[in-house]
Design an enzyme around this catalytic site. Sequence first.
Site, PDB file in Angstrom:
ATOM      1  N   ASP A   1     -51.877 -41.849 -89.822  1.00  0.00           N
ATOM      2  CA  ASP A   1     -52.150 -40.699 -90.690  1.00  0.00           C
ATOM      3  C   ASP A   1     -50.897 -39.832 -90.723  1.00  0.00           C
ATOM      4  O   ASP A   1     -50.640 -39.074 -89.776  1.00  0.00           O
ATOM      5  CB  ASP A   1     -53.309 -39.877 -90.135  1.00  0.00           C
ATOM      6  CG  ASP A   1     -54.664 -40.384 -90.578  1.00  0.00           C
ATOM      7  OD1 ASP A   1     -54.879 -40.470 -91.799  1.00  0.00           O
ATOM      8  OD2 ASP A   1     -55.492 -40.691 -89.710  1.00  0.00           O
TER       9      ASP A   1
ATOM     10  N   ARG B   1     -49.121 -37.607 -87.093  1.00  0.00           N
ATOM     11  CA  ARG B   1     -49.259 -38.236 -85.782  1.00  0.00           C
ATOM     12  C   ARG B   1     -47.879 -38.474 -85.167  1.00  0.00           C
ATOM     13  O   ARG B   1     -47.672 -38.238 -83.978  1.00  0.00           O
ATOM     14  CB  ARG B   1     -50.010 -39.565 -85.887  1.00  0.00           C
ATOM     15  CG  ARG B   1     -51.365 -39.473 -86.564  1.00  0.00           C
ATOM     16  CD  ARG B   1     -52.381 -38.686 -85.768  1.00  0.00           C
ATOM     17  NE  ARG B   1     -53.675 -38.675 -86.441  1.00  0.00           N
ATOM     18  CZ  ARG B   1     -54.222 -37.625 -87.022  1.00  0.00           C
ATOM     19  NH1 ARG B   1     -53.584 -36.457 -87.004  1.00  0.00           N
ATOM     20  NH2 ARG B   1     -55.401 -37.703 -87.606  1.00  0.00           N
TER      21      ARG B   1
ATOM     22  N   ARG C   1     -54.983 -29.962 -97.349  1.00  0.00           N
ATOM     23  CA  ARG C   1     -54.536 -31.361 -97.350  1.00  0.00           C
ATOM     24  C   ARG C   1     -54.473 -31.906 -98.779  1.00  0.00           C
ATOM     25  O   ARG C   1     -53.830 -32.940 -99.006  1.00  0.00           O
ATOM     26  CB  ARG C   1     -55.464 -32.228 -96.509  1.00  0.00           C
ATOM     27  CG  ARG C   1     -55.511 -31.844 -95.039  1.00  0.00           C
ATOM     28  CD  ARG C   1     -56.628 -32.579 -94.328  1.00  0.00           C
ATOM     29  NE  ARG C   1     -56.435 -34.016 -94.354  1.00  0.00           N
ATOM     30  CZ  ARG C   1     -57.417 -34.905 -94.204  1.00  0.00           C
ATOM     31  NH1 ARG C   1     -58.669 -34.492 -94.046  1.00  0.00           N
ATOM     32  NH2 ARG C   1     -57.155 -36.189 -94.225  1.00  0.00           N
TER      33      ARG C   1
ATOM     34  N   LYS D   1     -56.669 -41.494-100.562  1.00  0.00           N
ATOM     35  CA  LYS D   1     -57.952 -41.228 -99.895  1.00  0.00           C
ATOM     36  C   LYS D   1     -58.521 -39.893-100.395  1.00  0.00           C
ATOM     37  O   LYS D   1     -57.766 -39.046-100.875  1.00  0.00           O
ATOM     38  CB  LYS D   1     -57.756 -41.201 -98.374  1.00  0.00           C
ATOM     39  CG  LYS D   1     -56.720 -40.177 -97.862  1.00  0.00           C
ATOM     40  CD  LYS D   1     -56.496 -40.328 -96.375  1.00  0.00           C
ATOM     41  CE  LYS D   1     -55.534 -39.268 -95.865  1.00  0.00           C
ATOM     42  NZ  LYS D   1     -55.204 -39.449 -94.440  1.00  0.00           N
ATOM     43  N   HIS D   2     -59.861 -39.722-100.396  1.00  0.00           N
ATOM     44  CA  HIS D   2     -60.906 -40.553 -99.808  1.00  0.00           C
ATOM     45  C   HIS D   2     -61.868 -40.895-100.942  1.00  0.00           C
ATOM     46  O   HIS D   2     -62.616 -40.019-101.382  1.00  0.00           O
ATOM     47  CB  HIS D   2     -61.637 -39.813 -98.717  1.00  0.00           C
ATOM     48  CG  HIS D   2     -60.732 -39.204 -97.667  1.00  0.00           C
ATOM     49  ND1 HIS D   2     -60.026 -38.012 -97.859  1.00  0.00           N
ATOM     50  CD2 HIS D   2     -60.408 -39.630 -96.421  1.00  0.00           C
ATOM     51  CE1 HIS D   2     -59.340 -37.737 -96.768  1.00  0.00           C
ATOM     52  NE2 HIS D   2     -59.532 -38.702 -95.873  1.00  0.00           N
TER      53      HIS D   2
ATOM     54  N   HIS E   1     -66.542 -36.288 -90.282  1.00  0.00           N
ATOM     55  CA  HIS E   1     -66.280 -36.584 -88.874  1.00  0.00           C
ATOM     56  C   HIS E   1     -67.496 -36.217 -88.022  1.00  0.00           C
ATOM     57  O   HIS E   1     -67.752 -36.839 -86.989  1.00  0.00           O
ATOM     58  CB  HIS E   1     -65.085 -35.777 -88.352  1.00  0.00           C
ATOM     59  CG  HIS E   1     -63.771 -36.186 -88.925  1.00  0.00           C
ATOM     60  ND1 HIS E   1     -63.299 -35.695 -90.109  1.00  0.00           N
ATOM     61  CD2 HIS E   1     -62.817 -37.039 -88.457  1.00  0.00           C
ATOM     62  CE1 HIS E   1     -62.111 -36.219 -90.359  1.00  0.00           C
ATOM     63  NE2 HIS E   1     -61.800 -37.031 -89.378  1.00  0.00           N
TER      64      HIS E   1
ATOM     65  N   ASP F   1     -62.760 -45.477 -93.948  1.00  0.00           N
ATOM     66  CA  ASP F   1     -62.448 -44.373 -93.049  1.00  0.00           C
ATOM     67  C   ASP F   1     -62.987 -44.782 -91.677  1.00  0.00           C
ATOM     68  O   ASP F   1     -63.722 -45.775 -91.539  1.00  0.00           O
ATOM     69  CB  ASP F   1     -63.078 -43.074 -93.546  1.00  0.00           C
ATOM     70  CG  ASP F   1     -62.290 -41.841 -93.121  1.00  0.00           C
ATOM     71  OD1 ASP F   1     -61.488 -41.952 -92.168  1.00  0.00           O
ATOM     72  OD2 ASP F   1     -62.482 -40.770 -93.727  1.00  0.00           O
TER      73      ASP F   1
END
Length: 545
Positions: A106, A114, A176, A206-207, A219, A288
């Site tokens: 990501d 990351r 984002r 995405k998504h 999540h 995902d």
Amino acid sequence: MTPRDHSPAPVVDPAGAAAPVSGPSAEQPPELSAGVPAELPRLVNSVIWPGFVGTTVPEWLDRALRNGLAGVVYFSHNIDPDAPEQVAALSAAIREANPSAVVGVDEEGGNVTRLQARDGSTIPGAAVLGTLDDPAVTAAAGRAIGRLCRAAGVNLAIAPVADVNTNPLNPVIGVRAFGSSTELVSVHTAAALAGIQSQRVGACAKHFPGHGDTVADSHLDVARVELTLEQLREHHLPPFQAAFDAGVAAVMSAHIIVPELGSAPATLNPRAGALLRDLGFEGLLITDALDMAAVRATVGPGEGAVLALLAGADLLCVGNPLNAYTSGLDDESCYAEVFGAVFDAVSSGRLPVSVLRRAAGRVAAFAQWSQGVPDDALADSAGGSDGLDSADWVDVAARACRVDRGSGAVSLGGPDAVVTLLDARTGHNMAAGPTENFIATALLEDYQVFVPAVSLLSPEDLSDLVSAAASRGESVLVIVDSLLSPDQQATLAAVAAVAPRALCINAGLAPAPGTATGTALTTIHCHGFSRVSAEAVVSLLTPGS
């Protein structure tokens, strides 16, 4: 070169090149039923994309990679920021075990990184780029992400976000996204992915079919999009169509329920998979993470993997084994749960082998494409450059900042001034994860910074602390990431009552220009909480910068 030149080759069948079968873990593979292909353990592995713990390849992962595991997804705990060569060496070790491994991360720029998780992203996020609205700058940011990934041995960036953030209360997309305009998001999605893929790093839009109008975070819960299919087609699907037209390598599905498509989340919903393919996308469909609550707390990751393949998925993203919300399994067990469920489903005849072969073919086609020569190498040999690849990203982020003026001046005074920095944020975005206070880090270059624990202060103590700082002539800054949050609004109001010249740093969504911000304080809207945006804010506050 047209955008289509960046897209992977057509699907191929990898089965003919299968290596001798060995066990997917320490044990030998299960005994195969009659009519089940001998290469089934390897075929099952070829569609699984797990995370793992550590900065080196654990034994179980090495065995699985040698038995055809599709690849891995990196998380921040796989990266050692104090050893610059570590991640490239890790990627090399993974490819020594499986030369065709798909290594993903990501890496969106801005809040979600990351590879630069500890120190923060040096590349602006989508909301910054959407605010500037210069597709050439967005493409350059995509190239920067692509280069960062390629240097780390990563060949698939799980970016860009193609969601249109039409709901200001969205807890997981927000900054984002490039914005709330369908047309703007479409343009910048195409620009970003072209930049990423110019490095022979696959981009992943995405998504799908659009997570921008939700009020739940998948999540942590099942998210619903209360829109008709017609509304979805008008407002949320066009950026994905733009991505397909630009030759995007991959798409990530969303764990969201679209009522007109049925009661299953899109990742597990054959009608959502059919919608994707009907729009003309022929590339890699990635789930995902299967450890997210929308799957984990309903059908579970194993059954979710089977349903996702039946719904049209090609690559099963297992998830981060260190997430607090996972089932508590270790990394190998997370992988084994998915492997076992898919193996059993094929063995029983519930999951046709042809479905698995088709998915494995798309994974293999992508891996082959990613081994090509980046456009940079071709441009260098031809002496070409667009001049944007040495962009000053702090300057870019600063130009995107907007100031809504109240009583306070946009200045902190001279060097060594004391700054009281109040972090009024009440949590963190689950996709971004917890981060350092990058504003504090940037300020410490030139100022003395006091960062009290706001959550531990009573309203009276907070007022006393701020009043005392203001009376001493110290600058007071308040960081928020939601101007709609009642708790954050209460902190801003308490500060404004005793220190009207304090400054608000809004790292969340900015209200439309000319509309009320909800605070009387001078507010700098920086469209994200990342290292580069923090440095941009400090540059605006520092005289002579």
